[in-house]
Design an enzyme around this catalytic site. Structure first.
Site, PDB file in Angstrom:
ATOM      1  N   SER B  21       0.822  -1.206   0.000  1.00  0.00           N
ATOM      2  CA  SER B  21       0.000   0.000   0.000  1.00  0.00           C
ATOM      3  C   SER B  21       0.861   1.264   0.000  1.00  0.00           C
ATOM      4  CB  SER B  21      -0.881  -0.019   1.244  1.00  0.00           C
ATOM      5  OG  SER B  21      -1.627   1.165   1.321  1.00  0.00           O
ATOM      6  N   ASN B  69       9.692   8.300   4.576  1.00  0.00           N
ATOM      7  CA  ASN B  69       8.564   9.110   4.120  1.00  0.00           C
ATOM      8  C   ASN B  69       7.672   9.451   5.294  1.00  0.00           C
ATOM      9  OD1 ASN B  69       5.592   7.991   3.988  1.00  0.00           O
ATOM     10  ND2 ASN B  69       6.939   6.229   3.768  1.00  0.00           N
ATOM     11  N   VAL B  71       4.261  10.782   4.513  1.00  0.00           N
ATOM     12  CA  VAL B  71       3.126  11.240   3.707  1.00  0.00           C
ATOM     13  C   VAL B  71       1.916  11.549   4.598  1.00  0.00           C
ATOM     14  CG1 VAL B  71       1.460  10.539   1.936  1.00  0.00           C
ATOM     15  CG2 VAL B  71       3.906  10.079   1.626  1.00  0.00           C
ATOM     16  N   ASN B  99      -6.348  -0.953   1.583  1.00  0.00           N
ATOM     17  CA  ASN B  99      -5.710  -0.697   2.869  1.00  0.00           C
ATOM     18  C   ASN B  99      -6.561   0.338   3.600  1.00  0.00           C
ATOM     19  OD1 ASN B  99      -3.776   1.116   4.538  1.00  0.00           O
ATOM     20  ND2 ASN B  99      -2.577  -0.736   4.222  1.00  0.00           N
ATOM     21  N   ASN B 127      -4.589  -1.056   8.443  1.00  0.00           N
ATOM     22  CA  ASN B 127      -3.327  -0.390   8.745  1.00  0.00           C
ATOM     23  C   ASN B 127      -3.359   0.153  10.172  1.00  0.00           C
ATOM     24  OD1 ASN B 127      -1.036   1.144   8.855  1.00  0.00           O
ATOM     25  ND2 ASN B 127      -1.585   2.519   7.168  1.00  0.00           N
ATOM     26  N   CYS B 130       0.673   2.910  10.704  1.00  0.00           N
ATOM     27  CA  CYS B 130       1.242   4.072  10.029  1.00  0.00           C
ATOM     28  C   CYS B 130       1.962   4.954  11.046  1.00  0.00           C
ATOM     29  CB  CYS B 130       0.166   4.897   9.328  1.00  0.00           C
ATOM     30  SG  CYS B 130       0.859   6.394   8.585  1.00  0.00           S
ATOM     31  N   ASN B 192       5.264  -2.859   8.413  1.00  0.00           N
ATOM     32  CA  ASN B 192       5.144  -1.478   7.954  1.00  0.00           C
ATOM     33  C   ASN B 192       6.533  -0.829   8.110  1.00  0.00           C
ATOM     34  OD1 ASN B 192       4.187   1.154   7.320  1.00  0.00           O
ATOM     35  ND2 ASN B 192       2.181   0.640   8.148  1.00  0.00           N
ATOM     36  N   THR B 193       6.625   0.465   7.886  1.00  0.00           N
ATOM     37  CA  THR B 193       7.947   1.104   7.920  1.00  0.00           C
ATOM     38  C   THR B 193       8.483   1.258   9.346  1.00  0.00           C
ATOM     39  OG1 THR B 193       6.858   3.242   7.939  1.00  0.00           O
ATOM     40  CG2 THR B 193       7.583   2.414   5.807  1.00  0.00           C
ATOM     41  N   GLY B 244      11.448  -4.251   2.074  1.00  0.00           N
ATOM     42  CA  GLY B 244      12.708  -4.243   1.339  1.00  0.00           C
ATOM     43  C   GLY B 244      12.838  -5.247   0.220  1.00  0.00           C
TER      44      GLY B 244
END
Lengths: 265, 302
Positions: B21, B69, B71, B99, B127, B130, B192-193, B244
């Site tokens: 996503s 990021n 966003v 998502n 999600n 985030c 997620n990140t 990754g």
């Protein structure tokens, strides 16, 4: 249609201390897709800290030689690596991207029925997309006037090429070429009336020109270079605030009419 | 030609490669580069009940082997998705998964219910991870109670395949995975990140508008792979692996770690055709290793 293409580097020409001109062999099909003001995303191979592609505006599409030209200012590791390319190397591009400058019909509308008299204003490496735009307009019977600015003469990129294309007005901050000062101080702005202004350069310069255009009531568009990741409108990183909210510079731009932006000018 | 089909609960994928996503738009943006129907699943950008403008620019900073990021879930809201985007994507010919994000369990549930009413969206990815929004997002995903509360609310409102996307920004991701499993999640996706930052040393300030952002790209792969392995060995529901992945070999690693499918994210920015290349590469890899199906390598790594 957008595509990923491996292009052969036909030539790498050094331009001053900090820029190179990359001349890339491109098929007629690829060339025909490119509109002035659009850009490409260049993959940088062999630079260890450069992960993302680099957005570079299309400097020229040379139909005689069958080439696409990129004018690259070497500012960081990624662009310095591009400066190390050699003839015969291959460069991987995603292209063409973005919207581009106004087409002929739009210029006519902006001229309000009169013959279009576009002024193309560039600062630093921001002159890059204006060369292709100027050549493209000229082929369509519209004579562009260029107004180019730099700190000093040695930083004026592609000056001879611009002069071969049309009328060129120049300002340098140190007075080493053309008139001394900023582009907005050039006498051509006081003496002549243009029907539209098209700008690419550093932010403060673009804002100054936009302010002039707004005051004079002349249509004005600017080409932005917000930092980008994908270039395709997917990651939403390069957004600019507009009257429609945050929009992607890579897909809704890079060229915006100044009335769409929320600049305090 | 190996059998590439795989299942996430009741959801059948033609191959295990999906898009992460926020990295592939609604898929349409990439249709010049790939045949979208050749992708196992397209997870479209984060959708919330109400429109969100996201965070201010700059939202991105490049790092070695990846990017940050922030966003902040910019999107036009679920109604826009249902009215304008759904008609464009429902005929793509592969699984389109939405998502879903929110700022309260009720928000999540209502958004999920709206998506649930769309016949041709077979699954959602929730999600709760985030890192770039103040209200909700990762706040739910970093405690077992928070994660459970969202999944519980959504489970009542949504009866199709429910995938829950987990945050790596926790002490023990396994306990979060177990908590969402207990509330009826059909699958988990991770990671997620990772929260990070970058500093502009000339300006002496942090580069991102909100100071921090989520790290993604090849640099996070070992962390993601470790977490996928841990979670896959601790829960009974399917695990979707991401973090990754940019090559066929990366995908094979995640499958061997126990993921039944993978998502490719940031790599789409470098090569917009990477998803289909990895799907084809998996086929070739399985053939070359005399595997008849992708199932033969899922979870084999000890």
């Amino acid at each position: 249609m957008k595509s990923v293409a491996d292009l052969r580097v036909n030539a790498v020409e050094r331009k001053g201390d900090k820029a190179v001109l990359l001349r890339l062999a491109a098929s007629a099909e690829l060339r025909s897709e490119c509109r002035p003001g659009q850009f490409v995303q260049v993959r940088v191979d062999g630079a260890k800290d450069t992960f993302l592609r680099r957005p570079i505006s299309i400097h020229h599409v040379d139909e005689e030689r069958g080439e696409i030209w990129l004018l690259v200012q070497m500012v960081g590791e990624g662009t310095r690596q591009l400066g190390c390319l050699k003839e015969g190397d291959t460069l991987n591009l995603v292209m063409p991207l973005g919207n581009g400058f106004s087409d002929v019909e739009t210029l006519r509308q902006k001229a309000g029925g009169k013959e279009p008299r576009p002024l193309l204003v560039g600062g630093g490496v921001g002159v890059a997309p204006l060369y292709y735009y100027g050549a493209w307009l000229k082929r369509r019977g519209i004579e562009p006037t260029f107004l180019l600015g730099a700190r000093s003469k040695t930083l004026l990129l592609q000056l001879e090429e611009f002069e071969a294309l049309g009328r060129v007005c120049v300002t340098t901050e140190d007075g080493s070429y053309g008139e001394r000062g900023f582009v907005t101080q050039h006498s051509v702005l006081a003496g002549e009336r243009f029907t539209s202004i098209h700008v690419c350069g550093p932010g403060p310069m673009m804002k100054a020109v936009a302010r002039y255009a707004k005051t004079e009531g002349i249509a004005c568009e600017v080409s932005l270079e917000n930092m980008m990741a994908c270039g395709l409108g997917a990651c939403l990183c390069c957004v600019e605030k507009t009257v429609k909210g945050n929009v992607c510079v890579c897909t809704e731009g890079p060229v915006f009419d100044i009335n769409e932006l929320t600049w305090q000018i | 030609m190996a059998d590439l089909t795989t299942n996430i609960g009741a959801l059948r994928l033609k191959n295990p490669v999906m898009t992460a996503s926020g990295t592939f738009g609604y898929g349409i943006e990439f249709s010049d580069f790939v045949r979208l129907e050749d992708i196992g699943g397209i997870i479209v950008k984060g959708t919330t009940l109400h429109p969100r403008q996201g965070n201010d620019y700059p939202r991105m900073a490049e790092t070695a082997g990846g990017m940050l990021n922030c966003v902040g879930l910019q999107n036009k809201g679920v109604d826009y998705f249902c009215e304008k985007i759904y008609p464009e994507v429902c005929g793509i010919g592969t699984n389109v998964i939405v998502n879903v994000s929110g700022s309260s369990p009720e928000d999540y549930a209502e958004c999920a219910a709206r998506i649930g009413a769309l016949e041709r969206i077979p699954a959602i990815e929730l999600n709760i991870s985030c890192p770039n929004v103040k209200d909700g997002g990762m706040a739910f995903g970093v405690t077992c109670e928070g994660a459970a509360s969202v999944v519980k609310a959504v489970r009542k409102a949504y009866n199709k395949t429910l995938i829950v996307k987990l945050s790596p920004n926790v002490t023990d991701i396994v306990s979060i995975a177990k908590a969402v499993e207990a509330e009826g999640a059909d699958a988990v996706s991770l990671i997620n990140t990772l929260m990070g930052t970058a500093i502009d040393i000339e300006k002496r300030r942090r580069m991102l508008s909100i100071g921090t952002g989520g790290l993604s790209g090849p640099c996070v792969k070992p962390v993601a792979l470790r977490m996928v392995w841990q979670v896959a060995h601790a829960v009974d529901i399917p695990v979707v692996g991401l973090g990754g992945i940019s090559t066929t070999e990366d995908a094979v690693e995640f499958l061997m770690a126990g993921a039944c499918a993978v998502e490719i994210g940031t790599a789409n920015f470098i090569d917009p055709a990477v998803t289909v290349k990895v799907a084809k590469g998996l086929d070739a890899w399985l053939d070359a290793h005399s595997c008849k199906s992708v199932g033969e390598i899922i979870g084999v790594a000890e």
